[in-house]
Every structure is written in C-alpha cells, then in structure tokens.
Enzyme design. Structure first.
Site, PDB file in Angstrom:
ATOM      1  N   ASP A  50     103.361  45.320  32.922  1.00 53.02           N
ATOM      2  CA  ASP A  50     102.228  44.669  32.255  1.00 53.02           C
ATOM      3  C   ASP A  50     101.530  45.702  31.368  1.00 53.02           C
ATOM      4  O   ASP A  50     101.314  46.847  31.763  1.00 53.02           O
ATOM      5  CB  ASP A  50     101.253  44.104  33.292  1.00 53.02           C
ATOM      6  CG  ASP A  50     100.258  43.135  32.676  1.00 53.02           C
ATOM      7  OD1 ASP A  50     100.317  41.946  33.020  1.00 53.02           O
ATOM      8  OD2 ASP A  50      99.423  43.570  31.849  1.00 53.02           O
ATOM      9  N   ILE A  51     101.171  45.298  30.167  1.00 49.81           N
ATOM     10  CA  ILE A  51     100.564  46.208  29.203  1.00 49.81           C
ATOM     11  C   ILE A  51      99.144  46.630  29.629  1.00 49.81           C
ATOM     12  O   ILE A  51      98.636  47.658  29.178  1.00 49.81           O
ATOM     13  CB  ILE A  51     100.550  45.536  27.804  1.00 49.81           C
ATOM     14  CG1 ILE A  51     100.496  46.557  26.699  1.00 49.81           C
ATOM     15  CG2 ILE A  51      99.453  44.505  27.677  1.00 49.81           C
ATOM     16  CD1 ILE A  51     100.787  45.993  25.311  1.00 49.81           C
TER      17      ILE A  51
ATOM     18  N   HIS B  61     103.324  37.793  38.353  1.00 51.75           N
ATOM     19  CA  HIS B  61     102.790  39.156  38.416  1.00 51.75           C
ATOM     20  C   HIS B  61     103.188  39.752  39.765  1.00 51.75           C
ATOM     21  O   HIS B  61     102.983  39.115  40.807  1.00 51.75           O
ATOM     22  CB  HIS B  61     101.252  39.150  38.373  1.00 51.75           C
ATOM     23  CG  HIS B  61     100.646  38.642  37.109  1.00 51.75           C
ATOM     24  ND1 HIS B  61     100.099  39.478  36.163  1.00 51.75           N
ATOM     25  CD2 HIS B  61     100.469  37.381  36.636  1.00 51.75           C
ATOM     26  CE1 HIS B  61      99.601  38.751  35.164  1.00 51.75           C
ATOM     27  NE2 HIS B  61      99.812  37.477  35.425  1.00 51.75           N
TER      28      HIS B  61
ATOM     29  N   ASN C 173      99.559  32.677  37.515  1.00 48.74           N
ATOM     30  CA  ASN C 173      98.410  31.970  36.954  1.00 48.74           C
ATOM     31  C   ASN C 173      98.931  30.752  36.219  1.00 48.74           C
ATOM     32  O   ASN C 173      99.841  30.850  35.394  1.00 48.74           O
ATOM     33  CB  ASN C 173      97.635  32.892  36.009  1.00 48.74           C
ATOM     34  CG  ASN C 173      96.952  34.027  36.753  1.00 48.74           C
ATOM     35  OD1 ASN C 173      96.442  33.823  37.852  1.00 48.74           O
ATOM     36  ND2 ASN C 173      96.958  35.206  36.170  1.00 48.74           N
TER      37      ASN C 173
ATOM     38  N   HIS D  91     105.279  33.222  34.313  1.00 51.52           N
ATOM     39  CA  HIS D  91     105.489  34.621  34.700  1.00 51.52           C
ATOM     40  C   HIS D  91     104.898  34.878  36.075  1.00 51.52           C
ATOM     41  O   HIS D  91     103.852  34.336  36.419  1.00 51.52           O
ATOM     42  CB  HIS D  91     104.894  35.591  33.671  1.00 51.52           C
ATOM     43  CG  HIS D  91     103.482  35.298  33.284  1.00 51.52           C
ATOM     44  ND1 HIS D  91     103.155  34.297  32.399  1.00 51.52           N
ATOM     45  CD2 HIS D  91     102.315  35.865  33.662  1.00 51.52           C
ATOM     46  CE1 HIS D  91     101.837  34.257  32.224  1.00 51.52           C
ATOM     47  NE2 HIS D  91     101.298  35.204  32.999  1.00 51.52           N
TER      48      HIS D  91
ATOM     49  N   GLN E 209      95.514  31.362  32.789  1.00 52.62           N
ATOM     50  CA  GLN E 209      96.847  31.657  32.250  1.00 52.62           C
ATOM     51  C   GLN E 209      96.696  31.883  30.750  1.00 52.62           C
ATOM     52  O   GLN E 209      96.297  30.983  30.008  1.00 52.62           O
ATOM     53  CB  GLN E 209      97.820  30.493  32.506  1.00 52.62           C
ATOM     54  CG  GLN E 209      99.218  30.803  31.965  1.00 52.62           C
ATOM     55  CD  GLN E 209     100.225  29.673  32.185  1.00 52.62           C
ATOM     56  OE1 GLN E 209      99.863  28.581  32.642  1.00 52.62           O
ATOM     57  NE2 GLN E 209     101.479  29.944  31.858  1.00 52.62           N
TER      58      GLN E 209
HETATM   59  P1  AMP Z   1      98.199  35.630  32.549  1.00 51.09           P
HETATM   60  O1  AMP Z   1      96.704  35.675  32.518  1.00 51.09           O
HETATM   61  O2  AMP Z   1      98.736  35.340  33.934  1.00 51.09           O
HETATM   62  O3  AMP Z   1      98.775  34.695  31.511  1.00 51.09           O
HETATM   63  O4  AMP Z   1      98.698  37.094  32.271  1.00 51.09           O
HETATM   64  C1  AMP Z   1      99.268  37.518  31.075  1.00 51.09           C
HETATM   65  C2  AMP Z   1      99.563  38.971  31.270  1.00 51.09           C
HETATM   66  O5  AMP Z   1     100.409  39.387  30.221  1.00 51.09           O
HETATM   67  C3  AMP Z   1      98.315  39.868  31.244  1.00 51.09           C
HETATM   68  O6  AMP Z   1      98.246  40.600  32.471  1.00 51.09           O
HETATM   69  C4  AMP Z   1      98.559  40.780  30.037  1.00 51.09           C
HETATM   70  O7  AMP Z   1      98.115  42.099  30.250  1.00 51.09           O
HETATM   71  C5  AMP Z   1     100.077  40.705  29.892  1.00 51.09           C
HETATM   72  N1  AMP Z   1     100.585  40.943  28.555  1.00 51.09           N
HETATM   73  C6  AMP Z   1     100.187  40.337  27.403  1.00 51.09           C
HETATM   74  N2  AMP Z   1     100.900  40.792  26.369  1.00 51.09           N
HETATM   75  C7  AMP Z   1     101.776  41.708  26.864  1.00 51.09           C
HETATM   76  C8  AMP Z   1     102.783  42.536  26.291  1.00 51.09           C
HETATM   77  N3  AMP Z   1     103.043  42.525  24.977  1.00 51.09           N
HETATM   78  N4  AMP Z   1     103.479  43.365  27.094  1.00 51.09           N
HETATM   79  C9  AMP Z   1     103.227  43.392  28.423  1.00 51.09           C
HETATM   80  N5  AMP Z   1     102.297  42.622  29.033  1.00 51.09           N
HETATM   81  C10 AMP Z   1     101.576  41.796  28.265  1.00 51.09           C
END
Ligand code: AMP
Ligand code: ZN
Length: 114
Positions: A30-31, A102, A87, A100, A94
């Site tokens: 995760d970024i 986590h 989420n 996805h 979400q």
């Molecule tokens: P959610 O709130 O469950 O949709 O989580 C989306 C997740 O994606 C968040 O924890 C972000 O930090 C992660 N995210 C968004 N863009 C990227 C990316 N380019 N590379 C890695 N993680 C990402």
C-alpha cells in the site's frame, strides 16, 4: 477497466511495489501504509466490490485467500497475527472501486474494531 488505478497497476501502466503476481491475483505494498506490513491483494479481473462477485468467481476468491496465507508467511506475520480488511462501499470508505483485501500486520491492532 481503463480508468481503474488498480487495473493500471496490474498492467504495469503505473508504478507499484509488487510482492506477488500470477495470472489471477496481484499483491503490492500500500502506498500509504498504516502498519509495518500493509499489503493489498487484488484479483486481476476488475470486480468492483464484494457485491459484484459472481458464481464463477468462487475459485478466484479461494485462490486469492490462499495467496494471502502465503504472503503472511513471506512477511513473517503468520504467527504474530494480522488483520484482513475489505472496505466495501461508502460507509466503509472504499476509495478504489476494484475489490482489494488489505493485509495489516507487524503491530498490535486497536481493539475493538470500528
Ligand atoms: P480503500 O479505502 O479500501 O479503497 O483503500 C484503498 C487503498 O489503496 C488505500 O490504503 C491507499 O493508500 C491505496 N492506494 C491508492 N493508490 C495506490 C497506489 N497507486 N499504489 C498503492 N496503493 C495505493
Ligand atoms: Zn480495476
């Protein structure tokens, strides 16, 4: 799905720190990590959320959880424990509409959840 950021990660159209990939599933860091280990595991097929799963996705979901188990061993959190979060929709915040999981680990989580 052309505008989906996670589809772009799968297709290497944008950079990511991948830790696992096969023909069905991709996993990457995760970024914006919220724990020492914070991975995202996604199906290569664009499925928006749990609500959009179809009968034919059963094997894919089973495989995805098998990969999750393997990754927890690779990152050595299988004994200490970890939290899996999906989420789903607005109340759960979400942000990316591509299903996805986590994987959070490497620290003691807050309790209770919510
Ligand atoms: P959610 O709130 O469950 O949709 O989580 C989306 C997740 O994606 C968040 O924890 C972000 O930090 C992660 N995210 C968004 N863009 C990227 C990316 N380019 N590379 C890695 N993680 C990402
Ligand atoms: Zn997608």
């Amino acid at each position: 799905m052309p505008d989906c950021i996670f589809c772009k990660i799968i297709n290497d159209e944008i950079d990511s720190d991948k830790v696992y990939t096969d023909d069905q599933v991709t996993a990457f860091h995760d970024i914006n990590p919220v724990s020492p280990v914070h991975l995202l595991v996604i199906p290569n097929k664009h499925i928006e959320s749990v609500q959009n799963l179809e009968e034919e996705d059963q094997e894919l979901m089973g495989h995805m959880f098998s990969v999750i188990g393997t990754l927890t061993e690779k990152f050595d959190i299988h004994r200490s424990g970890y939290r899996l979060i999906i989420n789903n929709g607005p109340d759960a915040h979400q942000e990316v509409p591509h299903l996805h999981v986590h994987i959070l680990g490497g620290k003691t989580m807050e309790h209770p959840m919510g």
